[in-house]
Each structure stands twice: as structure tokens, then as C-alpha cells.
Design a protein around this motif. Structure first.
Motif, mmCIF file in Angstrom:
data_model
loop_
_atom_site.group_PDB
_atom_site.id
_atom_site.type_symbol
_atom_site.label_atom_id
_atom_site.label_comp_id
_atom_site.label_asym_id
_atom_site.label_seq_id
_atom_site.Cartn_x
_atom_site.Cartn_y
_atom_site.Cartn_z
ATOM 1 N N GLY A 1 0.832 -1.194 0.000
ATOM 2 C CA GLY A 1 0.000 0.000 0.000
ATOM 3 C C GLY A 1 0.864 1.240 0.000
ATOM 4 O O GLY A 1 1.957 1.252 -0.559
ATOM 5 N N GLY A 2 0.385 2.281 0.668
ATOM 6 C CA GLY A 2 1.159 3.512 0.760
ATOM 7 C C GLY A 2 0.451 4.675 0.104
ATOM 8 O O GLY A 2 0.043 4.579 -1.054
ATOM 9 N N ALA A 3 0.291 5.752 0.851
ATOM 10 C CA ALA A 3 -0.370 6.943 0.315
ATOM 11 C C ALA A 3 0.523 7.664 -0.679
ATOM 12 O O ALA A 3 1.739 7.467 -0.709
ATOM 13 C CB ALA A 3 -0.730 7.886 1.467
ATOM 14 N N GLY A 4 -0.094 8.505 -1.506
ATOM 15 C CA GLY A 4 0.645 9.282 -2.473
ATOM 16 C C GLY A 4 1.511 10.340 -1.798
ATOM 17 O O GLY A 4 1.229 10.802 -0.697
ATOM 18 N N PRO B 1 11.965 1.072 -2.670
ATOM 19 C CA PRO B 1 11.992 -0.214 -1.969
ATOM 20 C C PRO B 1 12.148 -0.063 -0.463
ATOM 21 O O PRO B 1 11.879 -1.008 0.278
ATOM 22 C CB PRO B 1 13.213 -0.919 -2.575
ATOM 23 N N ALA B 2 12.586 1.134 -0.020
ATOM 24 C CA ALA B 2 12.835 1.346 1.402
ATOM 25 C C ALA B 2 11.673 2.008 2.125
ATOM 26 O O ALA B 2 11.744 2.219 3.335
ATOM 27 C CB ALA B 2 14.096 2.194 1.582
ATOM 28 N N GLN B 3 10.579 2.352 1.412
ATOM 29 C CA GLN B 3 9.472 3.005 2.104
ATOM 30 C C GLN B 3 8.754 1.998 2.993
ATOM 31 O O GLN B 3 8.719 0.797 2.708
ATOM 32 C CB GLN B 3 8.523 3.675 1.110
ATOM 33 N N LEU B 4 8.189 2.496 4.088
ATOM 34 C CA LEU B 4 7.635 1.613 5.108
ATOM 35 C C LEU B 4 6.523 0.714 4.577
ATOM 36 O O LEU B 4 6.412 -0.454 4.960
ATOM 37 C CB LEU B 4 7.126 2.438 6.295
#
Length: 223
Positions: free
Chosen positions: A24-27, A36-39
Motif C-alpha cells: 500500500g502507501g499513500a501518495g 523499496p525502502a518506504q515503510l
């Protein structure tokens, strides 16, 4: 053409099925690239490893890194899933696929699950909209939602499950105290996903009572 990437977790010697794990992950601004390192990406690593361990060499498991963060209307995560399905089919052959996604990845799994190659879908704390129209027919679906999720509302995913159950085998498991990031009760989220995937893809008996109840026909279960 997309900028999506596949990260192999386990290819398997002679796999019987394929699992795509969707983050997932918000914009973060217009067409921000996925790191690749985002939570939200790192959060899926132990989940993918848990599924790979449960499937042994019988499942090929890949993590999908989307083209953009959030839900870019010009290159949506659903388009990235379609691209990924083509790539894993080229590598492994025309095998059944399970889609496992968290948050917006859960939404992408549900919306992309109508592909004839997809056998089962697991949506973890899915961020869905009341306007989402999901047509999955015989695809087996499990929604797992934390009872204290304040980002992706459990009421929305429950309503979607109610709409789905008229046409689709669907189960809904609530994790009391579970929050959006899945940090609390992480083992429960991971075990339910792994149990459901191996049961629907390989016929392996689930270890968890919640997934066993869903597969036995119960729609709403408290984990």
C-alpha cells in the motif's frame, strides 16, 4: 508500459501456483516513485516470507513494487498487477495466482481479482471506496481488517464484503485491536494470509481456527 518492478521472494523448483504480494502507501505528490525502502513496501517483506515458508517449493512468491505511490489515475496499481501477471506467467507458466495486498494493495487485489488466472484474493486492511465495484465470481476472497483501523475504515470493507457474498465465496475476519499498519497483531495478519493462500492454492489444511471457519462457510469471524 509501466515502471513497476517484481522482487522474487521464492521461485520454487516446480511451483504449482504463484503469489503476488501488493504493498500500500499513500501518495506523496504527483507521480512520486515507489522506493523499496518506504515503510509500506518493507511492511510486506515478512508477510511475503511467511507465505513463501508456508508454501515451501510449491508456490512461487513475488513482491510487486508499483510504478507510483498512492493511486495514480494514469498508472493505477491495478494496471501494475496486470503487468505483473504477464511477467510471472512468462516466467512460471500459466499457473493459478493468489493476490495478497495491504491497504491500497488490498484494493488493487480486489479490483484486479477478476482476471481468470486469479484463484484467490487476500485483502488486509483494504482501503476501499463505497463506489468500488468488484466482480470476482468464483474467486475465493478473504478480507482481514483490524478493529481499530482509523485509516482504512472497517465499515467500508465490511460493506464491500456484504455486496460480494451474493456472488463470490468471501470471508471477513476482524482482528480486535488491530490497526492499519499491522504492527500490532502482525502474526495474526500474516498467519491468516498464509493459511488462506496455501489452503486455496494447495489444499493445505489451515492452522488457524478463523480461516478454517471461513473455508467451512462462515462469512464473518472474529480472529
Amino acid at each position: 508500459m509501466t515502471g513497476a518492478r517484481l522482487v522474487p521472494v521464492r521461485r520454487g523448483r516446480d511451483p504449482e501456483g504463484i503469489v503476488l504480494v501488493l504493498h500500500g502507501g499513500a501518495g506523496r505528490g504527483d507521480r512520486a516513485m515507489v522506493s523499496p525502502a518506504q515503510l509500506s513496501v518493507l511492511r510486506m517483506v515478512p508477510l511475503a516470507q511467511r507465505i513463501a515458508f508456508a508454501g515451501r517449493s510449491r508456490l512461487a512468491v513475488h513482491r510487486l513494487l508499483n510504478t507510483h505511490r498512492g493511486w495514480d489515475s494514469r498508472t493505477t496499481p491495478v494496471m501494475d498487477v496486470a503487468w505483473a501477471l504477464e511477467r510471472v506467467t512468462e516466467e512460471h507458466g500459466d499457473l493459478p495466482v493468489a493476490l495478497v495486498g495491504h491497504s491500497l494493495g488490498g484494493r488493487a487485489a480486489l479490483l484486479a481479482g477478476n482476471d481468470p488466472q486469479v484463484r484467490s484474493v487476500v485483502a488486509l486492511n483494504p482501503w476501499v471506496l463505497p463506489t468500488d465495484r468488484v466482480g470476482l465470481r468464483d474467486t475465493q476472497v478473504l478480507v482481514v481488517h483490524g478493529g481499530e483501523d482509523r485509516i482504512a475504515l472497517p465499515t467500508r470493507s465490511a460493506e464491500l464484503a456484504r455486496r460480494l457474498e451474493t456472488t463470490t465465496p468471501v470471508g471477513y475476519v476482524t482482528i480486535p485491536g488491530g490497526r492499519h499498519a499491522m504492527l500490532r497483531h502482525a502474526r495474526a495478519f500474516e498467519s491468516y494470509a498464509a493459511d488462506f493462500v496455501t489452503a486455496t492454492m494447495l489444499g493445505t489444511p489451515p492452522r488457524s481456527e478463523a480461516v478454517a471457519a471461513v473455508l467451512a462457510g462462515s462469512t464473518y469471524v472474529e480472529g
